[in-house]
Design a protein around this motif. Structure first.
Motif, PDB file in Angstrom:
ATOM      1  N   VAL A  65       3.562  10.424  13.408  1.00 19.58           N
ATOM      2  CA  VAL A  65       2.465   9.058  13.358  1.00 19.58           C
ATOM      3  C   VAL A  65       1.355   8.960  13.177  1.00 19.58           C
ATOM      4  O   VAL A  65       1.081  10.368  13.293  1.00 19.58           O
ATOM      5  CB  VAL A  65       2.418   9.597  15.301  1.00 19.58           C
ATOM      6  CG1 VAL A  65       0.950   8.474  15.930  1.00 19.58           C
ATOM      7  CG2 VAL A  65       3.463   9.993  16.047  1.00 19.58           C
ATOM      8  N   PHE A  66       0.913   8.335  12.482  1.00 16.07           N
ATOM      9  CA  PHE A  66       0.092   8.039  11.619  1.00 16.07           C
ATOM     10  C   PHE A  66      -1.085   7.188  12.303  1.00 16.07           C
ATOM     11  O   PHE A  66      -1.062   6.785  13.056  1.00 16.07           O
ATOM     12  CB  PHE A  66      -0.268   7.706   9.978  1.00 16.07           C
ATOM     13  CG  PHE A  66       1.188   8.213   9.693  1.00 16.07           C
ATOM     14  CD1 PHE A  66       0.019   8.986   8.719  1.00 16.07           C
ATOM     15  CD2 PHE A  66       2.393   7.976   9.182  1.00 16.07           C
ATOM     16  CE1 PHE A  66       1.061   9.527   7.885  1.00 16.07           C
ATOM     17  CE2 PHE A  66       2.889   8.306   8.728  1.00 16.07           C
ATOM     18  CZ  PHE A  66       2.007   9.077   7.717  1.00 16.07           C
ATOM     19  N   HIS A  98      -9.753   0.608   9.596  1.00 14.66           N
ATOM     20  CA  HIS A  98     -11.157   1.547  10.046  1.00 14.66           C
ATOM     21  C   HIS A  98     -11.321   0.283  10.778  1.00 14.66           C
ATOM     22  O   HIS A  98     -12.048   0.782  11.922  1.00 14.66           O
ATOM     23  CB  HIS A  98     -11.938   1.352   8.972  1.00 14.66           C
ATOM     24  CG  HIS A  98     -11.307   1.981   7.239  1.00 14.66           C
ATOM     25  ND1 HIS A  98     -12.307   3.079   7.462  1.00 14.66           N
ATOM     26  CD2 HIS A  98     -11.294   1.146   6.188  1.00 14.66           C
ATOM     27  CE1 HIS A  98     -11.803   3.393   6.191  1.00 14.66           C
ATOM     28  NE2 HIS A  98     -11.097   2.879   5.397  1.00 14.66           N
ATOM     29  N   LYS A  99     -11.091  -0.866  11.365  1.00 16.28           N
ATOM     30  CA  LYS A  99     -11.265  -1.402  12.675  1.00 16.28           C
ATOM     31  C   LYS A  99     -10.821  -1.032  13.657  1.00 16.28           C
ATOM     32  O   LYS A  99     -11.136  -0.949  14.751  1.00 16.28           O
ATOM     33  CB  LYS A  99     -10.906  -2.926  12.331  1.00 16.28           C
ATOM     34  CG  LYS A  99     -11.614  -3.242  10.747  1.00 16.28           C
ATOM     35  CD  LYS A  99     -11.288  -4.632  10.908  1.00 16.28           C
ATOM     36  CE  LYS A  99     -11.564  -5.609  10.292  1.00 16.28           C
ATOM     37  NZ  LYS A  99     -10.616  -7.234   9.911  1.00 16.28           N
ATOM     38  N   CYS A 126      11.298   2.017  10.983  1.00 11.24           N
ATOM     39  CA  CYS A 126       9.857   2.154  10.702  1.00 11.24           C
ATOM     40  C   CYS A 126       8.666   1.147  11.298  1.00 11.24           C
ATOM     41  O   CYS A 126       9.562   0.290  11.275  1.00 11.24           O
ATOM     42  CB  CYS A 126       9.339   2.236   9.346  1.00 11.24           C
ATOM     43  SG  CYS A 126       7.716   2.121   8.811  1.00 11.24           S
ATOM     44  N   ASP A 127       7.827   1.605  11.878  1.00 15.61           N
ATOM     45  CA  ASP A 127       7.382   0.453  12.785  1.00 15.61           C
ATOM     46  C   ASP A 127       5.395   0.685  12.817  1.00 15.61           C
ATOM     47  O   ASP A 127       4.712   2.317  12.521  1.00 15.61           O
ATOM     48  CB  ASP A 127       7.704   1.218  14.176  1.00 15.61           C
ATOM     49  CG  ASP A 127       6.492  -0.081  14.797  1.00 15.61           C
ATOM     50  OD1 ASP A 127       6.185  -1.811  14.024  1.00 15.61           O
ATOM     51  OD2 ASP A 127       6.288   0.084  16.286  1.00 15.61           O
ATOM     52  N   PRO A 128       4.757  -0.425  11.881  1.00 17.24           N
ATOM     53  CA  PRO A 128       5.624  -1.338  10.977  1.00 17.24           C
ATOM     54  C   PRO A 128       6.760  -1.142   9.415  1.00 17.24           C
ATOM     55  O   PRO A 128       6.509   0.005   9.451  1.00 17.24           O
ATOM     56  CB  PRO A 128       4.260  -2.689  10.678  1.00 17.24           C
ATOM     57  CG  PRO A 128       3.597  -1.132  10.354  1.00 17.24           C
ATOM     58  CD  PRO A 128       3.097  -0.099  11.415  1.00 17.24           C
ATOM     59  N   PRO A 129       7.109  -2.445   9.740  1.00 18.95           N
ATOM     60  CA  PRO A 129       8.527  -2.114   8.885  1.00 18.95           C
ATOM     61  C   PRO A 129       7.147  -1.955   7.386  1.00 18.95           C
ATOM     62  O   PRO A 129       6.908  -2.554   6.953  1.00 18.95           O
ATOM     63  CB  PRO A 129       9.343  -3.090   9.605  1.00 18.95           C
ATOM     64  CG  PRO A 129       8.064  -4.131   9.936  1.00 18.95           C
ATOM     65  CD  PRO A 129       7.353  -3.382  10.481  1.00 18.95           C
ATOM     66  N   LEU A 130       8.042  -0.909   6.368  1.00 15.05           N
ATOM     67  CA  LEU A 130       7.180  -1.150   5.156  1.00 15.05           C
ATOM     68  C   LEU A 130       8.469  -1.615   4.527  1.00 15.05           C
ATOM     69  O   LEU A 130       9.580  -0.996   4.758  1.00 15.05           O
ATOM     70  CB  LEU A 130       6.585  -0.132   4.355  1.00 15.05           C
ATOM     71  CG  LEU A 130       5.784   1.139   5.398  1.00 15.05           C
ATOM     72  CD1 LEU A 130       5.292   2.428   5.037  1.00 15.05           C
ATOM     73  CD2 LEU A 130       4.585  -0.378   5.246  1.00 15.05           C
ATOM     74  N   GLU A 131       7.940  -2.841   3.237  1.00 18.92           N
ATOM     75  CA  GLU A 131       9.604  -3.202   2.250  1.00 18.92           C
ATOM     76  C   GLU A 131       9.884  -1.984   1.219  1.00 18.92           C
ATOM     77  O   GLU A 131      11.218  -2.164   1.106  1.00 18.92           O
ATOM     78  CB  GLU A 131       9.017  -4.351   1.754  1.00 18.92           C
ATOM     79  CG  GLU A 131       8.681  -5.688   2.112  1.00 18.92           C
ATOM     80  CD  GLU A 131       8.685  -6.995   2.015  1.00 18.92           C
ATOM     81  OE1 GLU A 131       8.296  -6.950   0.719  1.00 18.92           O
ATOM     82  OE2 GLU A 131       8.132  -8.155   2.054  1.00 18.92           O
ATOM     83  N   CYS A 132       8.719  -1.536   0.953  1.00 19.27           N
ATOM     84  CA  CYS A 132       9.038  -0.795   0.256  1.00 19.27           C
ATOM     85  C   CYS A 132       9.871   0.868   0.000  1.00 19.27           C
ATOM     86  O   CYS A 132       9.710   1.853  -0.264  1.00 19.27           O
ATOM     87  CB  CYS A 132       8.079   0.076  -0.331  1.00 19.27           C
ATOM     88  SG  CYS A 132       6.966   0.516   0.313  1.00 19.27           S
ATOM     89  N   GLU A 163       1.220   2.429   1.826  1.00 20.48           N
ATOM     90  CA  GLU A 163       1.094   1.485   2.233  1.00 20.48           C
ATOM     91  C   GLU A 163       0.811   1.269   3.419  1.00 20.48           C
ATOM     92  O   GLU A 163       1.117  -0.425   4.172  1.00 20.48           O
ATOM     93  CB  GLU A 163       3.209   1.804   2.117  1.00 20.48           C
ATOM     94  CG  GLU A 163       3.679   2.078   0.906  1.00 20.48           C
ATOM     95  CD  GLU A 163       3.402   0.751  -0.391  1.00 20.48           C
ATOM     96  OE1 GLU A 163       3.182  -0.240   0.964  1.00 20.48           O
ATOM     97  OE2 GLU A 163       3.246   1.486  -1.356  1.00 20.48           O
ATOM     98  N   PHE A 164       0.308   2.138   4.136  1.00 20.17           N
ATOM     99  CA  PHE A 164       0.548   1.691   5.634  1.00 20.17           C
ATOM    100  C   PHE A 164      -1.025   0.728   5.449  1.00 20.17           C
ATOM    101  O   PHE A 164      -1.332  -0.038   6.289  1.00 20.17           O
ATOM    102  CB  PHE A 164      -0.183   2.386   7.222  1.00 20.17           C
ATOM    103  CG  PHE A 164       1.723   2.991   7.420  1.00 20.17           C
ATOM    104  CD1 PHE A 164       2.628   2.069   7.698  1.00 20.17           C
ATOM    105  CD2 PHE A 164       2.516   4.379   7.757  1.00 20.17           C
ATOM    106  CE1 PHE A 164       3.279   2.191   8.053  1.00 20.17           C
ATOM    107  CE2 PHE A 164       3.469   5.004   8.108  1.00 20.17           C
ATOM    108  CZ  PHE A 164       4.223   3.331   8.893  1.00 20.17           C
ATOM    109  N   SER A 165      -1.932   1.756   5.018  1.00 18.72           N
ATOM    110  CA  SER A 165      -2.877   1.167   4.966  1.00 18.72           C
ATOM    111  C   SER A 165      -3.092  -0.361   4.418  1.00 18.72           C
ATOM    112  O   SER A 165      -3.792  -0.955   4.051  1.00 18.72           O
ATOM    113  CB  SER A 165      -3.773   2.343   3.832  1.00 18.72           C
ATOM    114  OG  SER A 165      -3.821   3.546   4.609  1.00 18.72           O
TER     115      SER A 165
END
Length: 231
Positions: free
Chosen positions: A164-165, A170-171, A194-200, A224-226
């Motif tokens: 869990v990240f 920043h918002k 993965c949530d939200p999904p990452l294509e990579c 990638e989440f950032s």
């Protein structure tokens, strides 16, 4: 006194001669008849002796034949169990050979199973060691990311770990970004969701399996989440 003539002497001699001849003829006939009677009796005796001999011979032959037949029957009765014993011995030998083959096959199977179990045991030991190393790396990464990047790691049912990240956006620093991970039977990492999904994510997972560098993997996932917050 009467006078004896030559004719009287001749007649008297003829009568005497005839008497002698008659007596001899009668005697000869008597001897011939007696001989004939003796011959007939001898013939009867000979025939009776031959009949008796033949009868005795037939009886002896019958007795001998019965003895021979009894001997044959006895030998046949004796040979039958011998043949049966030969069959039983052959069947027993065949069963022994089959059991020996089964025994050899069982020994081979036991050896094969023993080798397989030893191989699996060594594989499990190696996997356990690899898993311990990976968990150690995870713990190190956990401490680093928890302290610096606000990462939370949760252990779920079925040997699964949820990452869990927070502090990604920043918002909205409390916004949650997660992925679910497990270590499969072969000791490899596998991303389940993965949530939200990452294509990579599949590419990052592949790199993780190659390098076994979990800290770099977490850093790349966070990156990638950032990137999603900036798109």
């Amino acid at each position: 006194m009467a006078c004896i003539t030559q004719a009287d002497v001749s007649d008297h001699f003829s009568k005497k001669l005839e008497d002698v001849r008659s007596k001899l003829f009668i005697q000869a006939l008597g001897d011939l008849y007696a001989t004939e009677v003796e011959l007939k009796q001898a013939h009867k005796d000979a025939i009776k002796s031959i009949k008796d001999t033949c009868s005795k011979k037939c009886k002896d032959d019958e007795i001998m034949f019965e003895k021979i037949q009894a001997y044959k029957d006895e030998m046949q009765q004796k040979s039958l169990p011998a043949k049966e014993r030969e069959v039983e011995i052959a069947e027993t030998l065949s069963e022994i050979q089959d059991k020996e083959k089964q025994k050899e096959a069982m020994i081979r199977n036991i050896q094969k199973l023993t080798e397989e179990q030893a191989r699996k045991k060594q594989l499990m030991i190696a996997q356990n060691k690899a898993n311990k190393d990976k968990l150690k790396n995870l713990n190190k990464a956990k401490q680093v990311f928890q302290e610096r990047l606000g990462l939370e790691i949760r252990k779920l049912h079925g040997e699964k770990l949820q990452f869990v990240f927070r502090n990604i956006s920043h918002k909205d620093p409390d916004s949650v970004y997660t992925f679910l991970l497990r270590i499969d039977e072969e000791g490899s990492y596998e991303v389940i969701s993965c949530d939200p999904p990452l294509e990579c994510m599949s590419h990052l997972e592949h790199r993780l399996k190659q390098t076994n560098n979990f800290s770099a993997f977490l850093a790349n996932v966070r990156k990638e989440f950032s990137a999603l917050t900036k798109s």
